[in-house]
Design an enzyme around this catalytic site. Structure first.
Site, PDB file in Angstrom:
ATOM      1  N   ASP A 171      50.481  77.149  68.046  1.00 17.90           N
ATOM      2  CA  ASP A 171      49.160  77.422  67.481  1.00 17.90           C
ATOM      3  C   ASP A 171      48.093  76.678  68.269  1.00 17.90           C
ATOM      4  OD1 ASP A 171      47.026  77.968  65.835  1.00 17.90           O
ATOM      5  OD2 ASP A 171      48.009  77.362  63.984  1.00 17.90           O
ATOM      6  N   HIS A 188      47.453  88.997  64.143  1.00 15.91           N
ATOM      7  CA  HIS A 188      46.506  87.885  64.129  1.00 15.91           C
ATOM      8  C   HIS A 188      45.961  87.599  65.530  1.00 15.91           C
ATOM      9  CE1 HIS A 188      44.742  84.317  62.271  1.00 15.91           C
ATOM     10  NE2 HIS A 188      45.182  83.597  63.291  1.00 15.91           N
TER      11      HIS A 188
END
Length: 439
Positions: free
Chosen positions: A244, A347
């Protein structure tokens, strides 16, 4: 969790190294050098690297600190620390409201106290008075303390005319389930460090410094991977197990400062306008969101299903279209059935800057875990913090697009929110917010 995501876990500090006996007596300040745009300094070495080691006669405490302990971030500078600083292992976010009857004068005195304390602690020194000794055995450990002002601060201090238009309240979002008691606030403080005791020591010192000027509104605790926990520096993982932070803007980018920091006066910008008042020159706007991850639901998905939600390989962070983590995704690539390899609602696709009019966020979040619900579900997720020169052009358009169709939305819940104006760094001898409070 956006692909404009968390700062890669790369070291933007320069660690101290073990010193020889001859080097042990060298002045700490002579050994410190600024490390680029981050304002991170070369860690001190020898017995002076940590106030306990400097004041103790025990051989154990005189031993050289490790590189994690000696890493130091400068308090003074054009920008406040804790914005471009490398990800830290421990963090505390805390908001205060000014006490009844407290106004501009009391706020100025408080910021002066807070700034003096932050400068000392970030240098690995004890508080000026009534130190708790919690961090006695440690060095600076990359400690940063960052201060910001909420929308309500300006009415409380009679400074409404100085309130930036960029600080207008965020719009409502479909995914919001906000707890007002844990949102917003007059004043916001971000504390980060690579040692939990150093971080807590700073939190306690800041709280004690408030005296009667302010009262606690809310406080949240977070964590990230510890430095040295991996074979080499790499992008962090969140509690969903996803790499991330791949798409975060980098200080080396040509437009980085324009996207993240408010221009200073004299730069030919509109820094004196209502949108960006002069006192915000060199500052940034922080959006803070407590995002709960619905991990029980997420963990029921297969790895392949999780990867389709994100649009990246879980193991490496590489796009599903191939390559490595930093490879640009091929958003037009299809599989043998003619379907997009990276789904339309993935996403990673939705959060790409080129899919959002160039909106870019510098994200420096912390994970959190606050126990379990009565049904055993973990209260865990992300303390999302993103930085930008204008939240109406940064966070808001990205979040609106996520609201309209992000596959990840069904696995997360936004439970608290705040927006804070974070002024530029303090000059030597000054304090954060001085241009606003004394202007």
């Amino acid at each position: 969790m956006d692909d404009t995501a968390d700062t890669a876990d790369t070291a933007d500090t320069k660690s101290g190294t073990e010193s020889s006996p001859q080097a042990a007596g060298i002045s700490r300040r002579r050994l410190i050098g600024t490390a680029g745009a981050t304002g991170v300094a070369l860690g001190a070495v020898g017995a002076g690297a940590g106030y306990a080691a400097a004041s103790s006669n025990s051989p154990e405490q005189q031993a050289t600190l490790t590189s994690v302990g000696t890493d130091e971030v400068m308090f003074h500078g054009k920008h406040q620390p804790g914005i471009t600083t490398a990800m830290q292992a421990r963090g505390h976010l805390v908001a205060f409201d000014l006490a009844a009857g407290a106004g501009r004068k009391e706020a100025a005195a408080l910021l002066r106290r807070w700034s003096a304390t932050a400068e000392r602690l970030m240098a690995g020194e004890p508080s000026a008075s009534d130190d708790t000794d919690v961090a006695r055995d440690a060095g600076p450990s990359s400690l940063t303390v960052t201060f910001g002002f909420g929308h309500s601060f300006f009415s409380r201090t009679g400074l409404e005319k100085q309130r930036p238009a960029a600080l207008d309240p965020l719009p409502d979002f479909y995914s919001d389930h906000l707890d007002k008691a844990r949102s917003n606030g007059d004043l916001w403080v971000q504390i980060g460090a690579n040692d939990p005791l150093v971080a807590f020591h700073a939190l306690r010192a800041i709280q004690k410094d408030t005296g009667g000027a302010a009262k606690l509104r809310w406080q949240m605790n977070g964590f990230n991977r510890s430095p040295g926990a991996t074979a080499h520096p790499m992008t962090v993982r969140n509690l969903m197990g996803q790499v991330d932070g791949t798409g975060n803007p980098k200080p080396a980018d040509a437009d980085f400062n324009k996207r993240i920091f408010v221009p200073g006066s004299g730069s030919g910008s509109d820094s004196g306008s209502a949108q960006s008042p002069a006192w915000m020159g060199g500052g940034s706007y922080a959006v803070v969101r407590r995002i709960r991850m619905l991990l029980d639901d997420w963990e029921k998905l297969s790895t392949a299903a999780q990867e389709h939600v994100i649009g990246r390989k879980k193991s490496s962070g590489a796009p599903l279209t191939g390559g490595k983590e930093t490879t640009e995704p091929d958003l037009e690539k299809t599989d043998a059935n003619g379907d997009l390899v990276i789904p339309l609602n993935a996403h990673a696709r939705i959060t790409r800057p080129d899919q959002n009019g160039g909106s870019a966020l510098l994200r420096r979040p912390f994970s959190y875990h606050d126990g379990y619900d009565e049904d055993g579900a973990p209260d865990a997720g992300l303390l999302f913090i993103c930085w930008q020169a204008d939240p109406l052009r940064g966070f808001v358009p990205v979040q609106r697009k996520l609201d309209r169709g992000d596959a990840l939305s069904k696995f997360i819940r936004h439970e608290a929110s705040g927006l804070f104006a974070v002024p530029g760094g303090a000059e030597k001898g000054g304090y954060v917010g001085q241009a606003l409070l004394e202007g």
